[in-house]
Design a protein around this motif. Structure first.
Motif, mmCIF file in Angstrom:
data_model
loop_
_atom_site.group_PDB
_atom_site.id
_atom_site.type_symbol
_atom_site.label_atom_id
_atom_site.label_comp_id
_atom_site.label_asym_id
_atom_site.label_seq_id
_atom_site.Cartn_x
_atom_site.Cartn_y
_atom_site.Cartn_z
ATOM 1 N N PHE A 1 0.826 -1.193 0.000
ATOM 2 C CA PHE A 1 0.000 0.000 0.000
ATOM 3 C C PHE A 1 0.870 1.256 0.000
ATOM 4 C CE2 PHE A 1 -2.836 -3.193 1.678
ATOM 5 C CZ PHE A 1 -4.084 -2.829 1.207
ATOM 6 N N THR A 2 0.326 2.349 -0.536
ATOM 7 C CA THR A 2 0.919 3.667 -0.340
ATOM 8 C C THR A 2 0.450 4.165 1.022
ATOM 9 O OG1 THR A 2 0.894 4.143 -2.701
ATOM 10 C CG2 THR A 2 1.046 6.036 -1.212
ATOM 11 N N VAL A 3 1.392 4.511 1.886
ATOM 12 C CA VAL A 3 1.081 4.775 3.292
ATOM 13 C C VAL A 3 1.396 6.222 3.633
ATOM 14 C CG1 VAL A 3 1.589 4.136 5.681
ATOM 15 C CG2 VAL A 3 1.575 2.378 3.905
ATOM 16 N N ASP A 4 0.453 6.859 4.296
ATOM 17 C CA ASP A 4 0.654 8.222 4.794
ATOM 18 C C ASP A 4 0.310 8.211 6.273
ATOM 19 O OD1 ASP A 4 1.153 10.865 4.957
ATOM 20 O OD2 ASP A 4 -0.465 11.527 3.653
ATOM 21 N N GLN A 5 1.335 8.351 7.121
ATOM 22 C CA GLN A 5 1.110 8.355 8.567
ATOM 23 C C GLN A 5 0.769 9.775 8.990
ATOM 24 O OE1 GLN A 5 4.207 6.512 10.813
ATOM 25 N NE2 GLN A 5 3.334 7.094 12.775
ATOM 26 N N ASN B 1 -3.617 2.370 -5.080
ATOM 27 C CA ASN B 1 -3.766 3.097 -6.343
ATOM 28 C C ASN B 1 -3.646 2.116 -7.508
ATOM 29 O OD1 ASN B 1 -4.015 5.673 -5.101
ATOM 30 N ND2 ASN B 1 -1.819 5.642 -4.705
ATOM 31 N N ILE B 2 -4.779 1.531 -7.893
ATOM 32 C CA ILE B 2 -4.790 0.497 -8.926
ATOM 33 C C ILE B 2 -5.842 0.816 -9.984
ATOM 34 C CG2 ILE B 2 -3.780 -1.383 -7.606
ATOM 35 C CD1 ILE B 2 -6.573 -2.263 -6.801
ATOM 36 N N GLY B 3 -5.863 2.083 -10.409
ATOM 37 C CA GLY B 3 -6.757 2.484 -11.486
ATOM 38 C C GLY B 3 -8.210 2.494 -11.060
ATOM 39 N N ALA B 4 -9.062 1.938 -11.909
ATOM 40 C CA ALA B 4 -10.503 1.983 -11.655
ATOM 41 C C ALA B 4 -10.892 1.222 -10.395
ATOM 42 C CB ALA B 4 -11.256 1.410 -12.854
ATOM 43 N N ARG B 5 -10.036 0.313 -9.925
ATOM 44 C CA ARG B 5 -10.344 -0.487 -8.735
ATOM 45 C C ARG B 5 -9.652 0.050 -7.487
ATOM 46 N NH1 ARG B 5 -9.826 -6.698 -10.752
ATOM 47 N NH2 ARG B 5 -11.207 -7.069 -8.995
ATOM 48 N N SER B 6 -9.180 1.310 -7.545
ATOM 49 C CA SER B 6 -8.499 1.910 -6.397
ATOM 50 C C SER B 6 -9.419 1.986 -5.187
ATOM 51 C CB SER B 6 -8.004 3.312 -6.751
ATOM 52 O OG SER B 6 -7.016 3.265 -7.759
ATOM 53 N N TYR B 7 -8.804 1.922 -4.027
ATOM 54 C CA TYR B 7 -9.557 2.100 -2.783
ATOM 55 C C TYR B 7 -8.627 2.658 -1.717
ATOM 56 C CZ TYR B 7 -7.453 -2.450 -1.514
ATOM 57 O OH TYR B 7 -6.576 -3.480 -1.247
ATOM 58 N N SER B 8 -9.212 3.201 -0.657
ATOM 59 C CA SER B 8 -8.420 3.796 0.414
ATOM 60 C C SER B 8 -9.006 3.391 1.761
ATOM 61 C CB SER B 8 -8.378 5.321 0.276
ATOM 62 O OG SER B 8 -9.688 5.854 0.302
ATOM 63 N N ILE B 9 -8.157 3.451 2.784
ATOM 64 C CA ILE B 9 -8.523 2.964 4.117
ATOM 65 C C ILE B 9 -7.965 3.916 5.160
ATOM 66 C CG2 ILE B 9 -8.390 0.993 5.695
ATOM 67 C CD1 ILE B 9 -7.365 -0.608 3.161
ATOM 68 N N VAL B 10 -8.796 4.306 6.124
ATOM 69 C CA VAL B 10 -8.296 5.000 7.308
ATOM 70 C C VAL B 10 -8.107 3.957 8.402
ATOM 71 C CG1 VAL B 10 -9.255 7.270 6.771
ATOM 72 C CG2 VAL B 10 -10.651 5.627 8.023
ATOM 73 N N VAL B 11 -6.981 4.047 9.102
ATOM 74 C CA VAL B 11 -6.647 3.076 10.138
ATOM 75 C C VAL B 11 -6.365 3.815 11.445
ATOM 76 C CG1 VAL B 11 -5.132 1.180 10.816
ATOM 77 C CG2 VAL B 11 -5.625 1.558 8.396
ATOM 78 N N ASP B 12 -7.053 3.416 12.495
ATOM 79 C CA ASP B 12 -6.765 3.928 13.830
ATOM 80 C C ASP B 12 -6.082 2.833 14.643
ATOM 81 O OD1 ASP B 12 -7.820 6.349 13.237
ATOM 82 O OD2 ASP B 12 -9.209 6.429 14.928
#
Length: 477
Positions: free
Chosen positions: A250-254, A268-279
């Motif tokens: 994953f591309t990670v931003d802390q 970041n995988i084109g049309a199937r991209s998704y993102s997640i917030v993690v606590d």
């Protein structure tokens, strides 16, 4: 105006349009807001998508850049207007625009001064891959190099750095002036020579990158397990989670700012991209007893994320799980995350595969069956390739020297294995992979007849050399 490092903004994103054109993109965005009737964040997001062909998964980050920089003021109902600072940037001459923006970054964002100071100290072209390892001792909670690299590219766009070739950059005269105006916040530690720390940290980072996947996985599992119960240092678990998901691809931003999520993950995988917030929730006894569900929901909305995940050593049952299910929140225990790391170390999975673990809200007690099936598929492909190479050796040992078609090899493999163990399509695809010019383990003539060109050990060596070449090309870029 922020004057203490703990009050500075920790996270910064790039802008679309090219690494040297962030200022141009910013200027155009300000002009769009100024010329729009009743501008809103959504309208600005739409402008970004139409002008730069960016998707909805990343556009929210660009809107946040504009907002955090202070060139627009956010009103009620997400309405925005150009701020006084924004008008000053829009109306200024080109050189003055750059000065206004870089001064804003230096005053209000963490890390820009340190990146610029590094270029000033070295007084030579620096490759972008060197910056993170050289500065991580000053920012130990930044596990990913992306924040260092984003700052470098902003400084390039604003004229503080110039590109000397590839991904190497050097300080400009304007950059020297800004560095003198805004000295680094960070001081040397206990009288230790900074150059010694930089050297040691850089060597340690290189050693870590060269570790085999299994060894890196062991380190990550050990740290995650320990950090989950270290409630005196909650940021330790944040760092461990960031490193774990970076290992998974994953591309990670802390982030960790007040009012924001601890870790933001991007697939970041084109049309199937998704993102997640993690606590991250470290607890002394290892078990999370309560859930700040509405805060997590806000974090997901703020970052336009597809999923919200809580990582802890373990979770109390009952209301914690039911509340998570109601609000579509995923509870990921550290042992399950460790299982995922170990599976990935043995058989690397892609970001589409990883998505299956986030598709069911509530407590994740074990890895989805689809992940194990995907890993089994990889093992089967390795066996198929091994069987094909063994078949060629058997054929040649019997005296046959002519090339063979894909279907002939499928038939002969079925005879050798006493039954059809692999479909004809899989055999055809495996042969095409081996004949690809990147490997050239097989040769194929104009009639589609395959002949063996290298044995199994040479193929293994060729695959490793290809991987090494990819890493070298990336570092040379």
């Amino acid at each position: 105006m922020a004057t203490e490092t703990q009050k500075l903004i920790r996270s910064v994103w790039p802008l679309p349009g090219g690494n040297s054109r962030y200022l141009h993109t910013l200027d155009q965005a300000i002009k769009f807001v100024a010329s729009s009737e009743h501008p809103t964040k959504d309208k600005l997001a739409g402008w970004f998508m139409s002008q730069y062909s960016v998707g909805p998964k990343t556009v929210n980050g660009y809107v946040q850049v504009i907002s955090k920089l202070g060139v627009v003021d956010v009103l009620h109902n997400d309405e925005i207007k150009v701020s006084n600072f924004g008008f000053a940037v829009m109306d200024a001459q080109e050189n003055e625009k750059a000065r206004l923006v870089v001064e804003q970054l230096m005053r209000n964002y963490l890390g820009f001064r340190e990146v610029l100071a590094l270029f000033g100290r070295e007084n030579r072209p620096i490759h972008i891959s060197e910056i993170g390892p050289s500065l991580r001792w000053q920012f130990p909670d930044w596990t990913s190099d992306s924040q260092f690299q984003y700052r470098t590219l902003w400084l390039l766009s604003l004229g503080c750095l110039r590109q000397t070739g590839g991904s190497e950059y050097q300080l400009t005269k304007f950059g020297e002036d800004i560095a003198m105006q805004f000295p680094s916040h960070r001081q040397n530690l206990d009288g230790v020579q900074e150059s010694e720390i930089v050297k040691a940290t850089t060597e340690a980072a290189k050693d870590y990158e060269q570790l085999a996947a299994a060894d890196r996985c062991t380190l990550l599992v050990t740290e995650l397990t320990a950090a989950a119960t270290d409630s005196s240092q909650p940021e330790r678990l944040e760092r461990a989670i960031a490193e774990a998901f970076e290992f998974l691809g994953f591309t990670v931003d802390q982030l960790g700012d007040s009012g924001d999520t601890d870790v933001l993950l991007q697939a970041n995988i084109g049309a199937r991209s998704y993102s997640i917030v993690v606590d991250a929730k470290a607890r002394k006894l290892g078990k999370l007893q309560d859930l700040e569900a509405y805060t997590l929901r806000d974090h997901r909305a703020k970052n336009s994320a597809d999923y919200a995940v809580v990582v802890a050593g373990d979770f109390a049952g009952g209301k914690v799980v039911s509340h998570a299910e109601e609000l579509n929140i995923i509870l990921l225990p550290v042992p399950v995350l460790c299982d995922l790391l170990e599976l990935h170390a043995q058989t690397p999975l892609n970001l589409v595969d990883h998505r299956s673990i986030f598709e069911k809200a509530g407590l994740i007690s074990s890895l989805p069956a689809a992940m194990a099936a995907r890993a089994d598929t990889q093992h089967e492909w390795a066996k198929l390739i091994t069987e094909l190479l063994a078949l060629f050796e058997q054929i040649y040992s019997s005296g046959l020297v002519d090339g063979l078609t894909s279907y002939q090899l499928f038939q002969m493999l079925a005879v050798r294995l006493q039954g059809v163990r692999y479909p004809v399509q899989d055999v055809s695809e495996a042969l095409a992979l081996l004949a690809n010019r990147a490997l050239a383990a097989l040769s194929v003539d104009e009639h589609g007849n395959y002949s063996m060109a290298m044995g199994k050990q040479t193929l293994v060596h060729a695959l490793r050399a290809l991987a090494d070449g990819i890493e070298q090309a990336d570092s040379d870029a």
